[in-house]
Design an enzyme around this catalytic site. Structure first.
Site, PDB file in Angstrom:
ATOM      1  N   ARG A  16      51.454  50.649  34.917  1.00 51.57           N
ATOM      2  CA  ARG A  16      51.518  49.875  33.672  1.00 51.57           C
ATOM      3  C   ARG A  16      51.037  50.667  32.465  1.00 51.57           C
ATOM      4  NH1 ARG A  16      47.745  45.035  34.876  1.00 51.57           N
ATOM      5  NH2 ARG A  16      46.694  46.685  36.063  1.00 51.57           N
ATOM      6  N   LYS A  75      43.287  50.627  33.282  1.00 55.70           N
ATOM      7  CA  LYS A  75      42.369  50.561  34.411  1.00 55.70           C
ATOM      8  C   LYS A  75      41.255  51.587  34.280  1.00 55.70           C
ATOM      9  CE  LYS A  75      42.689  48.032  37.282  1.00 55.70           C
ATOM     10  NZ  LYS A  75      42.131  46.658  37.377  1.00 55.70           N
ATOM     11  N   HIS A  93      35.288  46.050  33.436  1.00 52.60           N
ATOM     12  CA  HIS A  93      34.683  45.340  34.563  1.00 52.60           C
ATOM     13  C   HIS A  93      33.197  45.712  34.675  1.00 52.60           C
ATOM     14  CE1 HIS A  93      38.667  44.044  35.672  1.00 52.60           C
ATOM     15  NE2 HIS A  93      39.085  45.283  35.750  1.00 52.60           N
ATOM     16  N   PHE A 132      47.082  39.933  31.260  1.00 50.63           N
ATOM     17  CA  PHE A 132      48.075  40.133  32.312  1.00 50.63           C
ATOM     18  C   PHE A 132      48.107  38.956  33.274  1.00 50.63           C
ATOM     19  CE2 PHE A 132      47.565  44.677  31.255  1.00 50.63           C
ATOM     20  CZ  PHE A 132      48.893  45.096  31.262  1.00 50.63           C
ATOM     21  N   ARG A 191      46.698  30.803  32.716  1.00 53.02           N
ATOM     22  CA  ARG A 191      47.757  31.818  32.749  1.00 53.02           C
ATOM     23  C   ARG A 191      48.031  32.278  34.178  1.00 53.02           C
ATOM     24  NH1 ARG A 191      44.840  34.767  27.825  1.00 53.02           N
ATOM     25  NH2 ARG A 191      46.310  34.457  26.113  1.00 53.02           N
ATOM     26  N   THR A 215      37.660  20.171  40.590  1.00 54.36           N
ATOM     27  CA  THR A 215      36.526  20.934  41.124  1.00 54.36           C
ATOM     28  C   THR A 215      35.214  20.573  40.438  1.00 54.36           C
ATOM     29  OG1 THR A 215      36.974  22.760  39.574  1.00 54.36           O
ATOM     30  CG2 THR A 215      38.001  22.871  41.750  1.00 54.36           C
TER      31      THR A 215
END
Length: 347
Positions: A16, A75, A93, A132, A191, A215
């Protein structure tokens, strides 16, 4: 002059890109400079960027880019202890206590660089400006289904597809070997969940579509065990309850495959407690119990299964924000910098 350095993705199976040649041409027309690294894997060929007016650079040469360049990738960077001096746009992350994320923040602190995390580019209402998610959900549901079809064996390696029609056609052929499964999706209205629901709808798979209302009780949720396939589309967060406890492995269940599309097993807040590490394209499914089988699919770059469609969609969402890179103190960039400053201060 704002200088964007579009780095090549160095992760295996990652094709990507977050900027198309058309988007690059629009930014260049606004006075920006764009350098694009050569890449053997990027789904969009380098020639398109050259025609758009971009400069080129050798593969993985970003560390030697001019100090004022903004390094833009998707990434993670290669895991080293090399200090990071530049400003980086990427999915870091790094803000949920992940060990690799802490190492990344230490590299930024050592080098004086800045992380503008794509996950935290949000508007004034806190909603992400680009994601994404849809394609992660679509692809994650597809790979989870493949894991179910492969049972009692553990599924083998996967690779990308030229488009979603090719993927759906292959799944339709493979599904003739099994009874139609039932799926439960948590986070079905977001999404990611929308993408997962669309894949299931294309194949006629009945779905129990759960979201916050279903939930809110905090669990336990025995209904999950009554479905052959569970697709988790909720990001790990302190407010998220446990959906699948460790005890589910040996409990009576119809459940055979967990697609942890949100995929954050190293977080303390992961709602899926039967596994602790991501899966890969080479080994997409992790068997966590043998009889009856229970497999977990937890690939963390799922949109690369459909790299062209997911790249074009994401790049279109992100482009308006890239136009604002001339002032990194305002808007989405200012908010992302504040988030980084908060977390780097704790390193």
């Amino acid at each position: 002059m704002t200088h964007i350095w579009l780095r090549a993705e160095e992760r295996e199976s990652e094709e990507r890109v977050g900027l198309t040649p058309e988007g690059a041409a629009a930014l260049i027309a606004k006075g920006m400079k764009i350098t694009v690294e050569e890449s053997p894997a990027r789904v969009i060929p380098l020639e398109g960027y050259i025609k758009a007016g971009c400069a080129t650079a050798p593969f993985a040469s970003w560390a030697d880019a001019p100090q004022d360049a903004i390094i833009f990738g998707l990434k993670e960077l290669p895991e080293t202890d090399q200090p990071l001096h530049h400003r980086h746009i990427m999915f870091g992350h790094a803000y949920k206590g992940q060990p690799a994320g802490q190492r990344l923040l230490k590299r930024f602190k050592a080098g004086g660089g800045t992380l503008y995390d794509l996950e935290y580019l949000v508007d004034e209402n806190g909603r992400r400006v680009a994601a994404f998610g849809y394609w992660a959900g679509f692809a994650g549901a597809a790979v989870s289904l493949k894991a179910l079809i492969a049972q009692p064996n553990v599924m083998g390696p996967i690779q990308g597809y030229p488009n979603k029609d090719a993927l759906i056609a292959e799944l339709q052929r493979e599904m003739t070997a099994i009874d139609l499964p039932r799926a439960i999706i948590i986070g079905a209205l977001g999404r990611v969940g929308t993408g997962a629901r669309d894949l299931c709808a294309a194949l006629g798979i009945p779905v129990a579509a759960w979201d916050m209302a279903e939930t809110a009780s905090g669990g336990p949720f025995p209904e999950i065990l009554d479905h052959e396939m569970f697709l988790n589309c909720i990001l790990a967060d302190p407010s998220v309850p446990v959906f699948v406890p460790q005890s589910a492995k040996e409990a009576p269940r119809a459940l055979r495959v967990i697609g942890d599309i949100a995929c954050d097993p190293s977080s303390d807040f992961s709602p899926i407690k039967v596994y602790d590490h991501v899966t890969t394209w080479g080994k997409p499914a992790l068997r966590v119990h043998d009889a009856p089988p229970l497999d977990v699919m937890a690939i963390d770059n799922l949109p690369s299964l459909l790299p062209l469609e997911s790249s074009e969609d994401y790049a279109a969402q992100l482009l308006p924000s890239l136009h604002g890179l001339g002032d990194l103190t305002q808007g989405v960039w200012g908010r992302a910098k504040a988030r980084f400053d908060h977390h780097i201060a704790q390193v």
